[in-house]
Enzyme design. Sequence first.
Site, short mmCIF file in Angstrom:
data_model
loop_
_atom_site.label_atom_id
_atom_site.label_comp_id
_atom_site.label_asym_id
_atom_site.label_seq_id
_atom_site.Cartn_x
_atom_site.Cartn_y
_atom_site.Cartn_z
N CYS A 1 5.04 10.05 9.55
CA CYS A 1 4.78 9.05 8.52
C CYS A 1 3.31 8.67 8.58
CB CYS A 1 5.69 7.84 8.66
SG CYS A 1 5.63 7.06 10.27
N GLU B 1 5.10 -1.59 2.19
CA GLU B 1 4.77 -0.24 1.73
C GLU B 1 5.55 0.21 0.51
OE1 GLU B 1 3.04 1.69 5.79
OE2 GLU B 1 5.13 2.12 5.36
N HIS C 1 0.82 -1.20 0.00
CA HIS C 1 0.00 0.00 0.00
C HIS C 1 0.86 1.25 0.00
CE1 HIS C 1 0.69 -1.05 4.25
NE2 HIS C 1 0.71 0.26 4.45
#
Length: 177
Positions: A63, A112, A28
């Site tokens: 983040c 990620e 993702h």
Amino acid sequence: MLELVDESGNTIGTAEKLSAHQAPGQLHRAFSVFLFDEQGRLLLQQRALGKYHSPGVWSNTCCGHPYPGESPFAAAARRTHEELGISPSLMAEAGTVRYNHPDPDSGLVEQEYNHLFVGLAQARLRPDPEEIGDTAFVTAQELAKLHAEAPFSAWFMTVLDAARPAIRELTGEAAGW
């Protein structure tokens, strides 16, 4: 909801945040922000103890994950303001990095495609205690010492190393990044 992506960063769907982080993890979109003060010191945050993922560890300035359809740049600026109470100055893209970091403590997986940003922190911090337990501005040498002594997020060194060329451009070679 998170934006699921393929290996090239193209959107292929969405998933609920927790399910995307459960083993084996779903790739993702994410972002990582590195902000510096006028002396070239990096702003670190210690994640709040109440966070379900990686509580109490040190990590980069900010983040997170863009909402589906939200640009990574807009998400990075939004979350930096929400978490730290500041708007980054001169924030610029610093590339992307793809990683897969399982967290043995929680069993969650960071799978990620991460967009990196660097910039300046030029206002007084107002951290949200639900998100952030502590903050610190550190030199490269102070970071090395802290990293050897304290727990850091599983992704921290991966995103820092990937952002180093842009960090050096922002802070100058003399800062030691």
